[in-house]
Design a protein around this motif. Structure first.
Motif, PDB file in Angstrom:
ATOM      1  N   VAL A 171      97.185  99.388  89.612  1.00  0.00           N
ATOM      2  CA  VAL A 171      95.928  98.646  89.429  1.00  0.00           C
ATOM      3  C   VAL A 171      94.748  99.610  89.365  1.00  0.00           C
ATOM      4  CG1 VAL A 171      94.340  97.006  90.516  1.00  0.00           C
ATOM      5  CG2 VAL A 171      96.796  96.514  90.445  1.00  0.00           C
ATOM      6  N   GLU A 172      94.754 100.641  90.204  1.00  0.00           N
ATOM      7  CA  GLU A 172      93.658 101.617  90.153  1.00  0.00           C
ATOM      8  C   GLU A 172      93.646 102.358  88.827  1.00  0.00           C
ATOM      9  OE1 GLU A 172      92.618 102.760  94.774  1.00  0.00           O
ATOM     10  OE2 GLU A 172      93.944 104.115  93.649  1.00  0.00           O
ATOM     11  N   ASP A 173      94.829 102.727  88.314  1.00  0.00           N
ATOM     12  CA  ASP A 173      94.886 103.406  87.015  1.00  0.00           C
ATOM     13  C   ASP A 173      94.379 102.499  85.903  1.00  0.00           C
ATOM     14  OD1 ASP A 173      95.946 105.588  88.283  1.00  0.00           O
ATOM     15  OD2 ASP A 173      97.905 105.524  87.291  1.00  0.00           O
ATOM     16  N   TYR A 174      94.746 101.220  85.966  1.00  0.00           N
ATOM     17  CA  TYR A 174      94.363 100.285  84.907  1.00  0.00           C
ATOM     18  C   TYR A 174      92.874  99.943  84.956  1.00  0.00           C
ATOM     19  CZ  TYR A 174      94.121  96.009  82.133  1.00  0.00           C
ATOM     20  OH  TYR A 174      93.771  95.060  81.218  1.00  0.00           O
ATOM     21  N   THR A 175      92.327  99.786  86.149  1.00  0.00           N
ATOM     22  CA  THR A 175      90.941  99.315  86.281  1.00  0.00           C
ATOM     23  C   THR A 175      89.928 100.432  86.499  1.00  0.00           C
ATOM     24  OG1 THR A 175      91.115  99.051  88.688  1.00  0.00           O
ATOM     25  CG2 THR A 175      91.762  97.160  87.321  1.00  0.00           C
ATOM     26  N   ASN A 176      90.377 101.587  86.953  1.00  0.00           N
ATOM     27  CA  ASN A 176      89.499 102.680  87.391  1.00  0.00           C
ATOM     28  C   ASN A 176      88.595 102.238  88.547  1.00  0.00           C
ATOM     29  OD1 ASN A 176      88.707 105.409  87.255  1.00  0.00           O
ATOM     30  ND2 ASN A 176      86.868 104.883  86.076  1.00  0.00           N
ATOM     31  N   VAL A 177      89.074 101.274  89.331  1.00  0.00           N
ATOM     32  CA  VAL A 177      88.371 100.773  90.509  1.00  0.00           C
ATOM     33  C   VAL A 177      89.147 101.205  91.750  1.00  0.00           C
ATOM     34  CG1 VAL A 177      87.720  98.697  91.808  1.00  0.00           C
ATOM     35  CG2 VAL A 177      87.337  98.801  89.336  1.00  0.00           C
ATOM     36  N   ARG A 178      88.473 101.824  92.702  1.00  0.00           N
ATOM     37  CA  ARG A 178      89.144 102.248  93.928  1.00  0.00           C
ATOM     38  C   ARG A 178      89.345 101.047  94.845  1.00  0.00           C
ATOM     39  NH1 ARG A 178      89.970 107.330  96.357  1.00  0.00           N
ATOM     40  NH2 ARG A 178      90.373 107.229  98.612  1.00  0.00           N
ATOM     41  N   ILE A 179      90.569 100.853  95.292  1.00  0.00           N
ATOM     42  CA  ILE A 179      90.910  99.750  96.177  1.00  0.00           C
ATOM     43  C   ILE A 179      90.712 100.193  97.632  1.00  0.00           C
ATOM     44  CG2 ILE A 179      92.736  98.196  96.942  1.00  0.00           C
ATOM     45  CD1 ILE A 179      91.697  97.651  94.087  1.00  0.00           C
ATOM     46  N   ASP A 180      89.939  99.411  98.388  1.00  0.00           N
ATOM     47  CA  ASP A 180      89.660  99.740  99.790  1.00  0.00           C
ATOM     48  C   ASP A 180      90.661  99.098 100.742  1.00  0.00           C
ATOM     49  OD1 ASP A 180      87.070 101.199  99.412  1.00  0.00           O
ATOM     50  OD2 ASP A 180      86.445  99.259  98.598  1.00  0.00           O
ATOM     51  N   HIS A 181      91.088  97.873 100.423  1.00  0.00           N
ATOM     52  CA  HIS A 181      91.997  97.149 101.314  1.00  0.00           C
ATOM     53  C   HIS A 181      92.974  96.319 100.492  1.00  0.00           C
ATOM     54  CE1 HIS A 181      89.871  98.345 104.893  1.00  0.00           C
ATOM     55  NE2 HIS A 181      88.744  97.921 104.399  1.00  0.00           N
ATOM     56  N   VAL A 182      94.121  96.042 101.090  1.00  0.00           N
ATOM     57  CA  VAL A 182      95.167  95.265 100.433  1.00  0.00           C
ATOM     58  C   VAL A 182      95.614  94.155 101.369  1.00  0.00           C
ATOM     59  CG1 VAL A 182      97.523  95.303  99.500  1.00  0.00           C
ATOM     60  CG2 VAL A 182      95.993  97.239  99.101  1.00  0.00           C
ATOM     61  N   ALA A 183      95.918  93.000 100.811  1.00  0.00           N
ATOM     62  CA  ALA A 183      96.510  91.908 101.582  1.00  0.00           C
ATOM     63  C   ALA A 183      97.459  91.138 100.678  1.00  0.00           C
ATOM     64  CB  ALA A 183      95.430  90.991 102.127  1.00  0.00           C
ATOM     65  N   LEU A 184      98.419  90.454 101.307  1.00  0.00           N
ATOM     66  CA  LEU A 184      99.497  89.787 100.584  1.00  0.00           C
ATOM     67  C   LEU A 184      99.474  88.289 100.847  1.00  0.00           C
ATOM     68  CD1 LEU A 184     102.357  92.293 101.524  1.00  0.00           C
ATOM     69  CD2 LEU A 184     100.857  92.373  99.535  1.00  0.00           C
ATOM     70  N   ILE A 185      99.850  87.507  99.832  1.00  0.00           N
ATOM     71  CA  ILE A 185      99.840  86.054  99.943  1.00  0.00           C
ATOM     72  C   ILE A 185     101.146  85.467  99.451  1.00  0.00           C
ATOM     73  CG2 ILE A 185      98.682  85.952  97.707  1.00  0.00           C
ATOM     74  CD1 ILE A 185      97.509  83.284  98.459  1.00  0.00           C
ATOM     75  N   ASP A 186     101.590  84.432 100.090  1.00  0.00           N
ATOM     76  CA  ASP A 186     102.673  83.614  99.560  1.00  0.00           C
ATOM     77  C   ASP A 186     102.071  82.242  99.270  1.00  0.00           C
ATOM     78  OD1 ASP A 186     104.849  82.136  98.930  1.00  0.00           O
ATOM     79  OD2 ASP A 186     105.878  82.365 100.833  1.00  0.00           O
ATOM     80  N   PHE A 187     102.000  81.866  97.996  1.00  0.00           N
ATOM     81  CA  PHE A 187     101.371  80.592  97.664  1.00  0.00           C
ATOM     82  C   PHE A 187     102.136  79.403  98.229  1.00  0.00           C
ATOM     83  CE2 PHE A 187      98.762  83.079  94.897  1.00  0.00           C
ATOM     84  CZ  PHE A 187      97.578  82.376  94.857  1.00  0.00           C
ATOM     85  N   ALA A 188     103.392  79.615  98.598  1.00  0.00           N
ATOM     86  CA  ALA A 188     104.112  78.539  99.276  1.00  0.00           C
ATOM     87  C   ALA A 188     103.456  78.222 100.613  1.00  0.00           C
ATOM     88  CB  ALA A 188     105.571  78.932  99.488  1.00  0.00           C
ATOM     89  N   GLY A 189     102.750  79.193 101.182  1.00  0.00           N
ATOM     90  CA  GLY A 189     102.049  78.967 102.434  1.00  0.00           C
ATOM     91  C   GLY A 189     100.878  78.022 102.313  1.00  0.00           C
ATOM     92  N   PHE A 190     100.474  77.714 101.087  1.00  0.00           N
ATOM     93  CA  PHE A 190      99.395  76.735 100.893  1.00  0.00           C
ATOM     94  C   PHE A 190      99.702  75.410 101.580  1.00  0.00           C
ATOM     95  CE2 PHE A 190      97.428  78.378  96.667  1.00  0.00           C
ATOM     96  CZ  PHE A 190      96.561  79.168  97.392  1.00  0.00           C
ATOM     97  N   LYS A 191     100.965  75.029 101.564  1.00  0.00           N
ATOM     98  CA  LYS A 191     101.325  73.727 102.111  1.00  0.00           C
ATOM     99  C   LYS A 191     100.885  73.607 103.567  1.00  0.00           C
ATOM    100  CE  LYS A 191     105.285  70.619 102.773  1.00  0.00           C
ATOM    101  NZ  LYS A 191     104.997  70.355 104.199  1.00  0.00           N
TER     102      LYS A 191
END
Length: 364
Positions: free
Chosen positions: A175-195
């Motif tokens: 993502v950094e190579d594609y966007t040239n934007v430095r990522i400061d933080h990362v988090a993960l989601i499971d959309f099944a958790g929406f329920k």
């Protein structure tokens, strides 16, 4: 020219974008006990700080001790070569960029819970009073850097292949190579958790853009139908709405829009007076989110709560990275990025230029 490595569609034995067939997340650590591995949800990045800030920072501090103890951590950056990472623009020194990654581990289409279905760059501006969320379609055909073990990457492929081949670190690097934007933080989601999250909030309200019947059957003889217009949804309905794509001509792009709608609706409900004034609802909400969270090791929850305390749905804007539509590369159906427009959009993100982001972003 490097040789293009094989990838697989959902009907094959291996699926791009997540854990391998041995149950391990490449670059992301070994498989954990099934009870602990209730896959991840990133709503905490926006929602929990809003809830906590509504309680006041003193009350938030008391809550955060419990929140921190339930949050799983992932090593997102140590395997990313620093020399390859973009540097922040001086104009954006106070801005923060989150990479939100997710999958739908309980989607009937998702064999093995192994795809990274959702990729979002969340840009919090330097004033910390507005954020832009830019979705990158999972099938975007982009260069994937070499994985740390040297066995994968170094080719063009669907962007979600990065997670399958190198876990969170390779996805960050891609993502950094594609966007040239430095990522400061990362988090993960499971959309099944929406329920669970939606039910903990007592349901949400969504404006359905067009009538459709879900392709996810409730039983052999029963499917769920959605009518155009404003509807209140419980958790199961919201999950179905957010995961559906085959009912629409624009497929994954419709799913992106609906996921964004659901995120915004949850934020509206989470920050409403009724939720903030109900200790039991706050506890239910926190329990439904924090026990399934993974964030990077450097993310401080109190600092995040302070940073995001002013965010509400009216100062969140959702966009999709520009593309030229879909096409085929070999036997694969892919999304063809509009690299010129995408470069201009993410350059605006890099410079914390909100006005240009709003002008160039493909709003969904």
């Amino acid at each position: 020219m490097p040789t293009r490595q094989p990838t697989y569609d959902r009907d094959a034995t291996e699926v791009i974008g997540g854990v391998g067939n041995d149950g391990n997340i490449p670059g992301g650590g070994p498989k954990t006990h099934k009870k602990r591995n209730r896959k991840k949800i990133i709503l905490i990045v926006v929602l929990v700080p809003v809830i906590l800030a509504g309680l006041g920072l003193i009350g938030a501090g008391l809550y955060l001790h419990n929140v921190e103890s339930n949050v799983q951590r992932v090593d997102a950056f140590t395997q990313v070569p620093e020399a390859s990472r973009p540097q922040k623009d001086a104009a954006a020194k106070d801005a923060t960029n989150f990479l939100l990654l997710g999958s739908d581990t309980r989607d009937p289409e998702n064999e093995g819970g192994s795809r990274s279905d959702t990729i979002i760059v969340l840009h919090l501006n330097g004033k910390q009073d507005a954020a832009q969320l830019i979705s990158i379609p999972r099938d975007s055909w982009v260069p994937i850097p070499k994985s740390q073990d040297g066995k994968h990457g170094g080719v063009d492929s669907k962007i979600n292949a990065a997670y399958a081949w190198g876990g969170v670190p390779l996805m960050v690097q891609t993502v950094e190579d594609y966007t040239n934007v430095r990522i400061d933080h990362v988090a993960l989601i499971d959309f099944a958790g929406f329920k669970e999250v939606v039910d903990a909030l007592g349901g949400i309200t969504v404006d359905v853009e067009t009538s459709f019947t879900s392709t996810h059957s409730l039983s052999a003889s029963h499917t769920r139908h959605f009518d155009k217009g404003v509807q209140k949804m419980d958790g199961a309905e919201a999950l179905d709405y957010a995961r559906e794509r085959y009912a629409f001509k624009d497929g994954d792009f419709a799913r992106i829009r609906h996921q964004q709608q659901v995120i915004k609706a949850i934020l509206d409900k989470a920050s409403s007076g009724g939720t903030l004034s109900s200790p039991s609802r706050i506890n239910s909400f926190l329990n439904a989110t924090t026990d399934t969270v993974s964030v990077d090791k450097g993310l401080n929850m109190l600092s995040m709560a302070t940073q995001l305390r002013h965010l509400r749905s009216n100062n969140l804007n959702f966009y999709t990275s520009p593309s030229k539509g879909t096409g085929r590369v070999g036997d694969q159906s892919v999304v063809l990025p509009d690299t010129t427009k995408a470069k201009a959009l993410f350059e605006a993100v890099r410079k914390d230029d909100t006005a240009t982001i709003e002008k160039l972003g493909v709003e969904k």
